[in-house]
Structures are given as structure tokens and as C-alpha cells.
Design an enzyme around this catalytic site. Sequence first.
Site, mmCIF file in Angstrom:
data_model
loop_
_atom_site.group_PDB
_atom_site.id
_atom_site.type_symbol
_atom_site.label_atom_id
_atom_site.label_comp_id
_atom_site.label_asym_id
_atom_site.label_seq_id
_atom_site.Cartn_x
_atom_site.Cartn_y
_atom_site.Cartn_z
ATOM 1 N N ARG A 92 -25.143 87.351 -15.559
ATOM 2 C CA ARG A 92 -25.298 86.141 -14.368
ATOM 3 C C ARG A 92 -26.429 86.333 -13.879
ATOM 4 O O ARG A 92 -27.028 85.290 -13.531
ATOM 5 C CB ARG A 92 -24.085 86.768 -13.543
ATOM 6 N N PHE A 128 -14.972 77.560 -17.947
ATOM 7 C CA PHE A 128 -14.135 78.814 -17.973
ATOM 8 C C PHE A 128 -14.532 79.670 -16.641
ATOM 9 O O PHE A 128 -14.919 80.842 -16.865
ATOM 10 C CB PHE A 128 -14.022 79.393 -19.135
ATOM 11 N N ASP A 142 -12.104 75.028 -14.968
ATOM 12 C CA ASP A 142 -11.041 76.205 -15.219
ATOM 13 C C ASP A 142 -9.982 75.273 -15.356
ATOM 14 O O ASP A 142 -9.503 74.457 -14.537
ATOM 15 C CB ASP A 142 -11.095 77.364 -14.252
ATOM 16 N N ALA A 189 -10.271 71.289 -11.962
ATOM 17 C CA ALA A 189 -9.094 72.151 -12.682
ATOM 18 C C ALA A 189 -8.849 71.125 -13.877
ATOM 19 O O ALA A 189 -8.019 70.242 -13.684
ATOM 20 C CB ALA A 189 -7.692 72.141 -11.509
ATOM 21 N N ASP A 200 -17.623 80.662 -21.365
ATOM 22 C CA ASP A 200 -17.212 82.127 -21.247
ATOM 23 C C ASP A 200 -15.710 82.054 -21.264
ATOM 24 O O ASP A 200 -14.973 82.382 -20.615
ATOM 25 C CB ASP A 200 -17.757 82.609 -19.987
ATOM 26 N N CYS A 213 -15.589 87.158 -25.870
ATOM 27 C CA CYS A 213 -15.207 88.636 -25.467
ATOM 28 C C CYS A 213 -14.126 89.072 -26.415
ATOM 29 O O CYS A 213 -13.469 90.189 -25.904
ATOM 30 C CB CYS A 213 -14.686 88.745 -23.959
#
Length: 392
Positions: A210, A226, A248, A275, A296, A336
Site C-alpha cells: 500500500r 476487491f 467489492d 458494490a 487484489d 494470495c
Amino acid sequence: MTITLKRGKEESLRRFHPWIFSGAIHHIEGQQEEGALARVLSADGDYLATGHWQIGSIAVRVLTFDDEPIDIAFWQRRLAAALEVRKAIGVADNPHNSTYRLVHGEGDHLPGLVIDVYGQTAVVQAHSVGMHCCRQQIAEALQRVMSPTVHHIYYKSETTLPFKADLGQENGFLVGGDADDVAVENGLKFHIDWLRGQKTGFFVDQRDNRSLLEAYSRGRDVLNMFCYTGGFSVYAMRGGARKVHSVDSSAKAVDLVNANIELNFPGDTRHQAFAEDAFRFLQQMDDGAYDLIILDPPAFAKHKDALRNALKGYTRLNLRAFEKIRPGGILFTFSCSQAVNKDQFRMAVFTAAAQSGRRVRILHQLHQPADHPINIYHPEGEYLKGLVLFVE
Ligand code: SAH
């Protein structure tokens, strides 16, 4: 209980690998209760390690290679050692930062345990029955080591413990309660929702990435895909972005990002949150609408067998971004998934770049931060990887 290994199966332990697979075991003496402490011996009867016994292909997760009791003093030593590392990194005892991972499982010689610190609150997460059984001792040791900083200890393991173990566990405070939910990361404030949030309430592992994003944000039109709690969005705002859009699929996440923007930049109209499904948003947005995009996503592959589909997912997602990003744009893209390694991820992104026909250069190769250390004898602990790309 005592476990004796088959001849030759002590090799990986002598190299400090912290897991013992069930196939390495010759025989077991004593009651086999999941979560119990096991003393592990070689075929010749030499002491090798002590760890938590569990049911499954990983049979023991090693706590120590020294013949020592696992008591409150043990937990205290381990936690104090973990804190020393966080002080050395500069994330603990820092007036501008009260958000960090204190314990990262195997990376801190505590397999199955995660502890994140958010200001005066520590969130403890057990991933093994053994750690669950030790939670009170761990909380006691944590209080001693983190005094006077930490006043509240929240236990959040409902979703991380093996379901089959049927422990009837509940999330709740082991110490304190009713804590202030604002923590500080690199001088920025965040509401942390440890009660309902994902993981321990916040993704601590993107702190350094970040910061890097902040340095690229000046004058840019930023899309944070995300976004969850909006970590990247808040940094982009401080970095001087022209506008920041956060997306998101969860309406709750959108509320969180709006609250965090309001906490740091009240009334600032540069930010808007949506959203919506990421793929749909990317498909519908105008060409060139953004020149700094963050991708991400959640782990696409939770297990090795999901690997092929996961790689296709990364390609599809990144392709959309390459197709739409403004020339001269910068893409921060992450994975991730622990089951996807660095090279596989890079190949998935390479495929997307090639399909888009854009010229793409790698500016940075990113990874998990120093408070998520990787035990060199346990490379499985490496999970977060990212690329910063310049798209012509
Ligand atoms: N970047 C965040 C962490 C992302 S976690 C941070 O720095 O904190 C992954 C997020 O993706 C979750 O909030 C989840 O709600 C969201 N998500 C999952 N599937 C999605 C989809 N198809 N479209 C948009 N968001 C999605």
C-alpha cells in the site's frame, strides 16, 4: 503421547522442517487425542521434537526441537521473540503504526497460530486443535509480553479450526472487551471489524505494498478492485490521487471502505465506492477510465487441485485490466493463493499481457511483508506475491 518415527524419517526434522507426516510414523504410545502434545523420537529412541498431534496427513506440527516443557514460560519466550522481530522491523513500538502481525505460524516457530495486533487489541486465531487447547495459556503469556500496550484479546477461530474436530468453539474476548476499533497503519486510521470481518478483521499483509501504491498515486485515476476495507484506497487518497474508485461485491465491504475514507479524509469527494462484481465492473467500464488499477482478489486456489482453474482465473482477470487501462497506466496485481507459486502467477499474468497485445514491463515484484516471515525450512509459508506493471 510418544511417537517413534520410521528409520530415516528423522532427516527433515534434523533440518527443522516443522511438520511430521503420518507416513513417517512407526508407532505411537499413549492416548491419541487430537491437539495433545507429542514427544517425537527417532527409530533409535533419540529425542527429536515436541509438537501438537493432529488427525490428517500432517500428524504433528512441531513447537520445539529442544527437549523443553510447553508451559506458560515457553509461550512467553516465543511471543517475546516474535515481538523483538517486529520491533527490529519497525512496525511495533512505533507511534505511526499500531497494526501488525505479531505471530505468523511456522514463520514464528508457532505452527497453527496467528496473532494480529490492532492498537490495544490482539486478535488470536488458531488453525489447529493443539493451539485451540492452549488458547488460555497463550492469552496469559500474550498479556505479559504485550503489557501495557494490549488490553483486549479477542479469540477468532470459528472458521479456521478443523470442522471435524467439533470443538463447539465460539469467537469471543479472552481478555477485556468493548475495545476501541480504530488502529493506525503508517499514520492512517482504520476501523477494524474483528467481530465480523474476514481473517482477523484486516489484511495486514498489504501494508508495504500500500505504501508503494501511495508513491505512484499522485494525479492518477485509481481503481481499487476487491477493495475490502479500502486499504489501498486510503493510501491512494493520501498519495494525491485525482480520483479513487473502490469496488467489492460485498455491500458490507463498501460500507467499511466508506467509513475508513471518512475517518481519514472527511467530506473528500475524490472517492466513490461500488458494490459490484469485479468482472462485470471491468467489462462495463470505459476504456482508459483509470491509469492506476489494483487487483487484489481472494485466493482463487485454496488447494493444489484447484490450481489450473485458478491460473485461468488470474489470466482472465488481468486480461480485462490490460484491455482497459489507459496507456501509461500502472497495474498492481496480486495473488494470495498459497497453492500458486511466484512463477505460475507470473506466467498467468504474462499470458494475459500477451493476449491483450499491450506492451508490459515489470517495475516491481512484491511479496508478503517482514512481519509475515517465511521460515527458510518451511517454504510453504510463502503465499503473497504481486507485480507492479507499466502498461504502454
Ligand atoms: N485488497 C483488500 C483485501 C481483499 S480481500 C485489502 O487490502 O484489504 C478480497 C475481497 O474480494 C473481499 O472483500 C471480497 O468481498 C471481494 N470479492 C470476492 N469476490 C469478488 C468478486 N467477484 N467481485 C468483487 N469483489 C469480490
